[in-house]
Structures are given as structure tokens and as C-alpha cells.
Design a protein around this motif. Structure first.
Motif, PDB file in Angstrom:
ATOM      1  N   ILE A   8       0.837  -1.210   0.000  1.00  0.00           N
ATOM      2  CA  ILE A   8       0.000   0.000   0.000  1.00  0.00           C
ATOM      3  C   ILE A   8       0.871   1.259   0.000  1.00  0.00           C
ATOM      4  N   ASN A  12       0.781   4.134  -2.753  1.00  0.00           N
ATOM      5  CA  ASN A  12       0.592   5.545  -2.393  1.00  0.00           C
ATOM      6  C   ASN A  12       1.682   6.422  -3.004  1.00  0.00           C
ATOM      7  N   PHE A  15       0.863   6.872  -6.599  1.00  0.00           N
ATOM      8  CA  PHE A  15      -0.287   7.766  -6.721  1.00  0.00           C
ATOM      9  C   PHE A  15       0.161   9.225  -6.597  1.00  0.00           C
ATOM     10  N   TYR A  27      -2.362  -1.076  -5.791  1.00  0.00           N
ATOM     11  CA  TYR A  27      -3.582  -1.069  -4.967  1.00  0.00           C
ATOM     12  C   TYR A  27      -4.370  -2.363  -5.147  1.00  0.00           C
ATOM     13  N   VAL A  53      -9.172   0.358   3.630  1.00  0.00           N
ATOM     14  CA  VAL A  53      -8.175   1.249   3.029  1.00  0.00           C
ATOM     15  C   VAL A  53      -7.917   0.860   1.574  1.00  0.00           C
ATOM     16  N   SER A  54      -7.793  -0.424   1.309  1.00  0.00           N
ATOM     17  CA  SER A  54      -7.538  -0.877  -0.064  1.00  0.00           C
ATOM     18  C   SER A  54      -8.661  -0.459  -1.002  1.00  0.00           C
ATOM     19  N   HIS A  56     -10.940   1.965  -0.504  1.00  0.00           N
ATOM     20  CA  HIS A  56     -11.060   3.421  -0.572  1.00  0.00           C
ATOM     21  C   HIS A  56      -9.947   4.036  -1.407  1.00  0.00           C
ATOM     22  N   ASN A  57      -8.734   3.463  -1.343  1.00  0.00           N
ATOM     23  CA  ASN A  57      -7.653   3.979  -2.179  1.00  0.00           C
ATOM     24  C   ASN A  57      -7.954   3.754  -3.659  1.00  0.00           C
ATOM     25  N   ASP A  60     -10.456   6.342  -4.680  1.00  0.00           N
ATOM     26  CA  ASP A  60      -9.805   7.639  -4.897  1.00  0.00           C
ATOM     27  C   ASP A  60      -9.062   7.668  -6.226  1.00  0.00           C
TER      28      ASP A  60
END
Length: 146
Positions: A8, A12, A15, A27, A53-54, A56-57, A60
Motif C-alpha cells: 500500500i 501511495n 499515486f 492497490y 483502506v484498499s 477506498h484507495n 480515490d
């Protein structure tokens, strides 16, 4: 858990650098790890948080790619997973309780998404399940007692 965290973090970084294809790949790897380990992680809160988190990322990321319907899919998928986890009596209580705690966050994320981007078919099905049944029933003209 450490492998998921490293994955992750790599996603990030990609990203933030605008390397969105590499970020998406990482992701998706993180999501796969979180899903495979969901019922196996010793710490139920960490297991649920990793899944949230996975998802939602990825949501996004798809917003950044101007793909709001894909984003809605990920937001709905995790909220639905938590609702199912809460009701699954074969799962250990700690996991079910962690899902309950996180579900309020996934619900708020969904509502925020809808207020900003509007509803999509999956958000409607998840948040308004009876609407489709009512529409189908009103499409038929019933006469007499049934």
C-alpha cells in the motif's frame, strides 16, 4: 500485515507521483492480500482496516482517473462486505465487531461520494434496495385482491 503495508505504501508513492497505472496495480495487489488474509489476520481491526483502506484507495484512484462509476463500485463493495461480515455468524465475534465499527465510516464515505458525484446503479441498489422492487411492482397493474 507487513507485506500489505509495504504494498500500500508503494501504491501511495506511485499515486502521489502521478504514476496512476502503477498505483492501480499496487492497490489491486494490496486489495487481493487484504481479501485473502481477511479472516486469518490475528488482529480483526487491522484486517478490516486493510480491506477498507484498499477499497477506498482504489476509489480515490478512479476518481482521479475521472471514473466515478468505478469509484462507486469500490465504495459499495467494501460497505457491502462489512454488512455481510457483521451478519455472518460463522466468523469470529472480533471480526464481526470490527466490521460494525468500520461500517459507519464506509457509510459516510458513500454518502459523501453521492453528495459530490451523484448516485450510480450500485449505490442505489445498496442504499435503497426496496426502490427497485417498488418500481417493478408499480409497473404492473394489479386489479382485485392478491
Amino acid at each position: 500485515m507487513e507485506h500489505w503495508k509495504r504494498t500500500i505504501e508503494r501504491a501511495n508513492r506511485c499515486f502521489m507521483l502521478g504514476e496512476l497505472i502503477d498505483a492501480r496495480e499496487a492497490y489491486l495487489q494490496a486489495l487481493a492480500l487484504a481479501q485473502v488474509l481477511f479472516e486469518r489476520w490475528a488482529d480483526a481491526d487491522e484486517a478490516v482496516a486493510a480491506c477498507v483502506v484498499s477499497h477506498h484507495n482504489l476509489a480515490d484512484l478512479h476518481l482521479r482517473l475521472n471514473q466515478p462509476e468505478e469509484s462507486a463500485e469500490y465504495l459499495c463493495a467494501i460497505h457491502q462486505r462489512l454488512l455481510q461480515t457483521m451478519q455472518d455468524e460463522r466468523l469470529r465475534p472480533a471480526l464481526r465487531e470490527a466490521a460494525l465499527r468500520q461500517s459507519s465510516k464506509t457509510y459516510v464515505e458513500l454518502l459523501n461520494f453521492i453528495s459530490e458525484h451523484g448516485e450510480y446503479p450500485r449505490t442505489q441498489r445498496l442504499l435503497h434496495p426496496d426502490t427497485g422492487n417498488a418500481r417493478r411492482a408499480s409497473a404492473h397493474h394489479y386489479h382485485g385482491v392478491h
